[in-house]
Design a protein around this motif. Sequence first.
Motif, PDB file in Angstrom:
ATOM      1  N   UNK A   4       0.791  -1.222   0.000  1.00 40.28           N
ATOM      2  CA  UNK A   4       0.000   0.000   0.000  1.00 40.28           C
ATOM      3  C   UNK A   4       0.824   1.272   0.000  1.00 40.28           C
ATOM      4  N   UNK A   5       2.052   1.190  -0.515  1.00 39.62           N
ATOM      5  CA  UNK A   5       2.955   2.339  -0.588  1.00 39.62           C
ATOM      6  C   UNK A   5       3.109   3.033   0.765  1.00 39.62           C
ATOM      7  N   UNK A   6       3.562   2.321   1.780  1.00 32.75           N
ATOM      8  CA  UNK A   6       3.655   2.922   3.116  1.00 32.75           C
ATOM      9  C   UNK A   6       4.606   4.099   3.161  1.00 32.75           C
ATOM     10  N   UNK A   7       4.236   5.117   3.941  1.00 29.86           N
ATOM     11  CA  UNK A   7       5.103   6.256   4.185  1.00 29.86           C
ATOM     12  C   UNK A   7       6.119   5.943   5.267  1.00 29.86           C
ATOM     13  N   UNK A   8       6.997   6.904   5.522  1.00 31.01           N
ATOM     14  CA  UNK A   8       8.062   6.681   6.496  1.00 31.01           C
ATOM     15  C   UNK A   8       7.519   6.303   7.868  1.00 31.01           C
ATOM     16  N   UNK A   9       6.395   6.898   8.267  1.00 30.73           N
ATOM     17  CA  UNK A   9       5.908   6.699   9.623  1.00 30.73           C
ATOM     18  C   UNK A   9       5.283   5.334   9.860  1.00 30.73           C
ATOM     19  N   UNK A  10       5.121   4.530   8.825  1.00 28.97           N
ATOM     20  CA  UNK A  10       4.654   3.157   9.033  1.00 28.97           C
ATOM     21  C   UNK A  10       5.817   2.202   9.304  1.00 28.97           C
TER      22      UNK A  10
END
Length: 372
Positions: A343-349
């Motif tokens: 799901x194209x995780x961002x840095x904060x995941x």
Amino acid sequence: MSGGALSSEWAPSFDAVPRSAFLPELIWPFDMKAGTSIAVSRTDDPAVWCGYADADVPVVTQWDDGEHTGRDPGQVSTSSASMPSVVFRMLRDLDVRPGNRVLEIGTGTGWNAALLAHRVGAENVVTVEVDGAVAERARSALERFGAGVRVIHGDGYEGCPESAPYDRIIVTAGVRHVPFAWVEQTRPGGLIVAPWGTHYGNGDCVARLAVAADGQSASGAFTGPVEFMKLRAQRLPPVVHGDYVTGGPGDRDTSSTSLTENMFLGERFSSQRFAVSLRVPHCHHVIADKRDGARPVWLYGLTDRSWACVMFRDDGEARVWQSGPRRLWSEAEAAHRWWENEGRPGHDRFGLTVTAEGQAAWLDTPNRSWPV
């Protein structure tokens, strides 16, 4: 000065402790329009000097580990005053409370230590600087300012065990491996805030690690991308292209990829670059200049002489060459596919866990981790 992100609890400290009080006479701020560092002298042009001192830009204060002389920028920046907005973000992540004992790794100019001293009391701050000349200048600046912080000339990788335990540790250099000594020197429930990354590239991401109740680990999510000068003990030795690409065409495999340059690279601090850096271990990548609509991206193995090159083109499919025991582009392409599927995780995941045995990255929960 803090990029519009300054919160009420830190505003008094930033008002009372100006960055200008800790900068030397000659500085090399990063000029956003020129895209390069420029020399500015307070004696020759005080208005410009003060303008940069107050601006939300990074300011280099030392080149080439102090070997540099003259006004022109040196080869490698080795000490600086960070962007005020980045300084604030990391202090916010540190979540200090009045009376907390804080260890800072990387004194630099002394400005960050002075901000901490204003918030928690100078007697509660210890700062460690590996460069003797930098440490002495910071000590002098802190004394002139009236912030009696203890400045230690030493290797911050070892922490400062004689003054432990600390409630908080903050690191102002890019880290590639979090030493367990920092965990051991932090109280259970305390926090370690450090710019962390892999040798895949120069980028970092701020790790906010909480020390477990038993003191045997520290874990937490990343809060956002940054880029810092690297801890001297963890600098990557030069990767020499000619040591990798040898022999003739028969020594490499040729293929193609449907990934485009934008899909794979994104922006400078894109989450896909960070994800690939976490999933392709012991690898360094170099993005070459674009010429005639073509941009090569090189991957170099750090434990053997494996290499790969993908040639992205504006007008067609990208070609790939790979050589060595590892197929580095295949690994990178698989890592990008994994990022897409998640799901194209961002840095904060993403997050990081540190134990005495090593460190592991994770996605969403420490239960989904892998060694890095």
